[in-house]
Scaffold this motif. Structure first.
Motif, PDB file in Angstrom:
ATOM      1  N   ALA A 201       0.798  -1.332  -0.300  1.00  0.00           N
ATOM      2  CA  ALA A 201      -0.242   0.147   0.458  1.00  0.00           C
ATOM      3  C   ALA A 201       0.791   1.115   0.111  1.00  0.00           C
ATOM      4  O   ALA A 201       0.597   2.819  -0.637  1.00  0.00           O
ATOM      5  N   ALA A 202       2.226   1.446   1.160  1.00  0.00           N
ATOM      6  CA  ALA A 202       2.892   2.197   0.178  1.00  0.00           C
ATOM      7  C   ALA A 202       3.190   2.552  -0.845  1.00  0.00           C
ATOM      8  O   ALA A 202       3.567   4.194  -0.834  1.00  0.00           O
ATOM      9  N   GLU A 203       3.469   1.321  -1.013  1.00  0.00           N
ATOM     10  CA  GLU A 203       3.889   1.734  -3.234  1.00  0.00           C
ATOM     11  C   GLU A 203       3.340   3.181  -3.629  1.00  0.00           C
ATOM     12  O   GLU A 203       3.460   3.063  -4.094  1.00  0.00           O
ATOM     13  N   PHE A 204       1.798   2.879  -3.548  1.00  0.00           N
ATOM     14  CA  PHE A 204       0.958   3.474  -3.919  1.00  0.00           C
ATOM     15  C   PHE A 204       0.919   4.549  -3.343  1.00  0.00           C
ATOM     16  O   PHE A 204      -0.523   5.888  -3.418  1.00  0.00           O
ATOM     17  N   GLY A 205       1.318   5.445  -1.540  1.00  0.00           N
ATOM     18  CA  GLY A 205       1.224   6.356  -1.532  1.00  0.00           C
ATOM     19  C   GLY A 205       0.245   6.075  -0.173  1.00  0.00           C
ATOM     20  O   GLY A 205      -0.788   7.200   0.122  1.00  0.00           O
ATOM     21  N   LEU A 206      -0.132   5.149   0.122  1.00  0.00           N
ATOM     22  CA  LEU A 206      -1.278   4.551   1.310  1.00  0.00           C
ATOM     23  C   LEU A 206      -0.510   4.408   2.186  1.00  0.00           C
ATOM     24  O   LEU A 206      -0.167   3.394   2.691  1.00  0.00           O
ATOM     25  N   THR A 207      -1.445   4.906   3.696  1.00  0.00           N
ATOM     26  CA  THR A 207      -0.406   4.336   4.671  1.00  0.00           C
ATOM     27  C   THR A 207      -2.105   4.158   5.381  1.00  0.00           C
ATOM     28  O   THR A 207      -2.472   4.535   5.446  1.00  0.00           O
ATOM     29  N   GLY A 208      -1.841   3.399   6.391  1.00  0.00           N
ATOM     30  CA  GLY A 208      -2.461   3.254   8.265  1.00  0.00           C
ATOM     31  C   GLY A 208      -1.929   3.236   9.068  1.00  0.00           C
ATOM     32  O   GLY A 208      -1.262   3.116   9.565  1.00  0.00           O
ATOM     33  N   ALA A 209      -2.519   3.979  10.345  1.00  0.00           N
ATOM     34  CA  ALA A 209      -1.713   3.384  11.495  1.00  0.00           C
ATOM     35  C   ALA A 209      -1.450   2.054  11.962  1.00  0.00           C
ATOM     36  O   ALA A 209      -1.654   1.647  11.785  1.00  0.00           O
ATOM     37  N   ARG A 210      -0.460   2.767  13.007  1.00  0.00           N
ATOM     38  CA  ARG A 210      -0.150   1.155  13.832  1.00  0.00           C
ATOM     39  C   ARG A 210      -1.800   0.112  14.518  1.00  0.00           C
ATOM     40  O   ARG A 210      -2.346   0.537  14.523  1.00  0.00           O
ATOM     41  N   GLY A 211      -1.222  -0.923  14.047  1.00  0.00           N
ATOM     42  CA  GLY A 211      -1.802  -2.347  14.672  1.00  0.00           C
ATOM     43  C   GLY A 211      -3.088  -3.053  13.511  1.00  0.00           C
ATOM     44  O   GLY A 211      -3.735  -2.131  13.086  1.00  0.00           O
ATOM     45  N   LEU A 212      -3.208  -4.050  14.572  1.00  0.00           N
ATOM     46  CA  LEU A 212      -4.386  -4.747  13.494  1.00  0.00           C
ATOM     47  C   LEU A 212      -5.184  -4.103  13.194  1.00  0.00           C
ATOM     48  O   LEU A 212      -6.366  -4.561  12.190  1.00  0.00           O
ATOM     49  N   ASN A 213      -6.464  -3.998  14.513  1.00  0.00           N
ATOM     50  CA  ASN A 213      -7.684  -2.918  13.650  1.00  0.00           C
ATOM     51  C   ASN A 213      -8.004  -1.487  13.066  1.00  0.00           C
ATOM     52  O   ASN A 213      -8.598  -1.651  11.967  1.00  0.00           O
ATOM     53  N   HIS A 214      -6.610  -1.289  12.481  1.00  0.00           N
ATOM     54  CA  HIS A 214      -6.384  -0.642  11.430  1.00  0.00           C
ATOM     55  C   HIS A 214      -5.876  -1.013  10.269  1.00  0.00           C
ATOM     56  O   HIS A 214      -6.065  -0.332   8.527  1.00  0.00           O
ATOM     57  N   LEU A 215      -6.110  -2.412   9.401  1.00  0.00           N
ATOM     58  CA  LEU A 215      -5.847  -2.649   8.515  1.00  0.00           C
ATOM     59  C   LEU A 215      -6.698  -3.337   7.497  1.00  0.00           C
ATOM     60  O   LEU A 215      -6.612  -3.112   6.567  1.00  0.00           O
ATOM     61  N   THR A 216      -8.159  -3.134   7.684  1.00  0.00           N
ATOM     62  CA  THR A 216      -9.308  -3.078   7.423  1.00  0.00           C
ATOM     63  C   THR A 216      -9.574  -2.074   6.726  1.00  0.00           C
ATOM     64  O   THR A 216     -10.048  -2.063   5.884  1.00  0.00           O
ATOM     65  N   PRO A 217     -10.275  -1.514   7.660  1.00  0.00           N
ATOM     66  CA  PRO A 217      -9.768   0.419   7.060  1.00  0.00           C
ATOM     67  C   PRO A 217      -9.153   1.178   5.804  1.00  0.00           C
ATOM     68  O   PRO A 217      -9.634   1.610   4.856  1.00  0.00           O
ATOM     69  N   LEU A 218      -7.391   0.533   5.693  1.00  0.00           N
ATOM     70  CA  LEU A 218      -6.868  -0.098   4.751  1.00  0.00           C
ATOM     71  C   LEU A 218      -7.245  -0.150   3.966  1.00  0.00           C
ATOM     72  O   LEU A 218      -6.939   0.728   2.694  1.00  0.00           O
ATOM     73  N   LEU A 219      -7.630  -1.509   3.774  1.00  0.00           N
ATOM     74  CA  LEU A 219      -8.134  -2.190   3.177  1.00  0.00           C
ATOM     75  C   LEU A 219      -8.972  -1.741   2.117  1.00  0.00           C
ATOM     76  O   LEU A 219      -9.399  -1.227   0.944  1.00  0.00           O
ATOM     77  N   GLU A 220      -9.905  -0.845   2.430  1.00  0.00           N
ATOM     78  CA  GLU A 220     -11.333  -0.530   2.141  1.00  0.00           C
ATOM     79  C   GLU A 220     -11.062   0.727   0.807  1.00  0.00           C
ATOM     80  O   GLU A 220     -11.088   1.213   0.279  1.00  0.00           O
ATOM     81  N   ARG A 221      -9.720   1.786   1.908  1.00  0.00           N
ATOM     82  CA  ARG A 221      -9.315   3.089   1.465  1.00  0.00           C
ATOM     83  C   ARG A 221      -8.270   2.599   0.194  1.00  0.00           C
ATOM     84  O   ARG A 221      -9.012   3.422  -0.868  1.00  0.00           O
ATOM     85  N   ILE A 222      -7.885   1.376  -0.227  1.00  0.00           N
ATOM     86  CA  ILE A 222      -7.051   0.986  -1.491  1.00  0.00           C
ATOM     87  C   ILE A 222      -8.035   0.901  -2.193  1.00  0.00           C
ATOM     88  O   ILE A 222      -7.977   0.852  -3.898  1.00  0.00           O
ATOM     89  N   GLN A 223      -9.460   0.734  -2.239  1.00  0.00           N
ATOM     90  CA  GLN A 223     -10.230  -0.537  -2.921  1.00  0.00           C
ATOM     91  C   GLN A 223     -11.162   0.983  -3.518  1.00  0.00           C
ATOM     92  O   GLN A 223     -11.325   0.941  -4.976  1.00  0.00           O
ATOM     93  N   LEU A 224     -11.330   2.444  -3.155  1.00  0.00           N
ATOM     94  CA  LEU A 224     -12.256   3.646  -3.613  1.00  0.00           C
ATOM     95  C   LEU A 224     -10.323   4.464  -3.866  1.00  0.00           C
ATOM     96  O   LEU A 224     -11.325   4.976  -4.574  1.00  0.00           O
ATOM     97  N   ASP A 225      -9.452   3.738  -3.548  1.00  0.00           N
ATOM     98  CA  ASP A 225      -8.802   5.009  -4.630  1.00  0.00           C
ATOM     99  C   ASP A 225      -8.801   4.778  -5.876  1.00  0.00           C
ATOM    100  O   ASP A 225      -8.668   3.369  -6.871  1.00  0.00           O
ATOM    101  N   GLN A 226      -8.973   6.020  -6.700  1.00  0.00           N
ATOM    102  CA  GLN A 226      -8.511   5.725  -8.061  1.00  0.00           C
ATOM    103  C   GLN A 226      -7.499   5.628  -8.615  1.00  0.00           C
ATOM    104  O   GLN A 226      -6.943   5.243 -10.285  1.00  0.00           O
ATOM    105  N   GLY A 227      -6.574   6.338  -7.959  1.00  0.00           N
ATOM    106  CA  GLY A 227      -5.160   6.194  -8.222  1.00  0.00           C
ATOM    107  C   GLY A 227      -4.599   4.466  -8.320  1.00  0.00           C
ATOM    108  O   GLY A 227      -3.327   4.597  -8.994  1.00  0.00           O
TER     109      GLY A 227
END
Length: 348
Positions: free
Chosen positions: A144-170
């Motif tokens: 995700a960092a290769e596409f400029g997307l990062t998330g907060a530390r912790g396993l609880n923040h991994l699912t929101p990061l995956l959701e953001r990736i699917q919505l990101d147009q880039g």
């Protein structure tokens, strides 16, 4: 053949080397056998003490040979190695095991039942699944960092990061498909961990000693289960310090010429059990430093002033191991003497 009084067996998957001696300590049995041949030979042999190295499948062979009437002793590899005269051969290893068993001060590994080994599978599976989950989580964050997307530390923040990736147009569609595959794999691992944890909790609730040990601050259900399943019979240790030393939580002694020289902890014994107790002690110290909980005993506060956090965690794990040994020997429950000194108090 003269009467054999002691046999050492070097085991493998298919070939077994036997070395036996008579009452005069002279070798009278030196034979290499296949699996079926060895079983048939010992099934018809008069009962005799047998030494096997504590390694893969050794508990199975110990249970089987005990059922034939033999007295099987499992010897730790590091204690049998000094008796190997020269080189590394199956015959030399079998002879070393036979010789090591003759020593009156030799220490042995308790033979586990099939049920105990099944319970230990749960611990091993849980550790492997957690390691796999951590590895996958790090991989997802790295991609995700290769596409400029990062998330907060912790396993609880991994699912929101995956959701953001699917919505990101880039993010290209190919990458989104690959992230979706990783998300499905992550969910599968999470479900497997939940299933294993449920089985662990059921085992913990059914074992009275595990429930009592879990009452010690910093132990918890997982640590209590490991203490119940992996630790030898507590009666084998003369003191709590010996139990902590078996676990590898005491300093390495390199004294000579009357000069005492202590080094780092030995890290002997079971790695998973030792790491779990140290992790529990670290969590307990974090609560104490944050001013939470009732575990801020004067001993603990003074320890934190004198030692770095990691050394303090090891010292606390050492103390927890001694308390656990006392509870297992006495059969009593954990008891708090007073609110200021809960960790150092133990029934009995």
């Amino acid at each position: 053949m003269e009467e054999v009084i002691r046999i050492g067996i070097d085991t493998s998957k298919h070939v077994f080397q036997l070395h036996g001696v008579n009452a005069a300590e002279q070798p009278v049995l030196r034979k290499k056998m296949r699996r079926r041949e060895m079983i048939d030979f010992l099934a018809g042999h008069p009962p005799v003490p047998i030494a096997i190295e504590a390694c893969g499948a050794s508990h199975h062979w110990a249970r089987l040979l005990n059922s034939f009437g033999h007295e099987v002793k499992l010897i730790p590899p590091q204690l049998a190695q000094p008796y190997v005269k020269r080189g590394k051969t199956d015959a030399a290893d079998a002879e070393a095991l036979c010789e090591a068993m003759s020593r009156p001060t030799m220490r042995y590994v308790p033979i586990k039942t099939a049920e105990q080994q099944a319970a230990l599978m749960l611990i091993g599976m849980r550790e492997r699944l957690i390691g796999k989950r951590t590895q996958l989580s790090n991989a997802i964050r790295g991609y995700a960092a290769e596409f400029g997307l990062t998330g907060a530390r912790g396993l609880n923040h991994l699912t929101p990061l995956l959701e953001r990736i699917q919505l990101d147009q880039g993010v290209p569609e190919l990458a989104k498909d690959l992230f979706a595959m990783q998300a499905a794999e992550y969910e599968q691992i999470e479900n497997q961990i939940v299933q294993v944890d449920e089985k662990l909790k059921a085992w913990h609730r059914a074992d009275s000693r595990s429930r009592r040990l879990a009452e010690i601050p910093g132990v918890g259900p997982i640590g209590a289960m490991l203490l119940s399943m992996k630790a030898p019979a507590p009666e084998l240790f003369a003191s709590g310090r010996q139990f902590a030393a078996w676990m590898g939580l005491t300093p390495r002694n390199r004294s000579t010429g009357g000069r005492v020289r202590l080094g780092v902890i030995t890290r002997a014994g079971d790695r998973i059990l030792r790491a779990t107790l140290i992790a529990g002690a670290t969590s307990l110290l974090q609560q104490v430093r944050a001013g939470r909980g009732r575990n801020a005993s004067p001993w603990l506060l003074e320890l934190l002033k004198r030692k770095p956090p990691k050394l303090a965690a090891v010292a606390l794990a050492n103390k927890i191991a001694r308390i656990a040994w006392k509870m297992m020997v006495s059969g009593q429950s954990f008891k708090r003497q007073n609110p200021e000194q809960p960790v150092s108090a133990c029934a009995g």
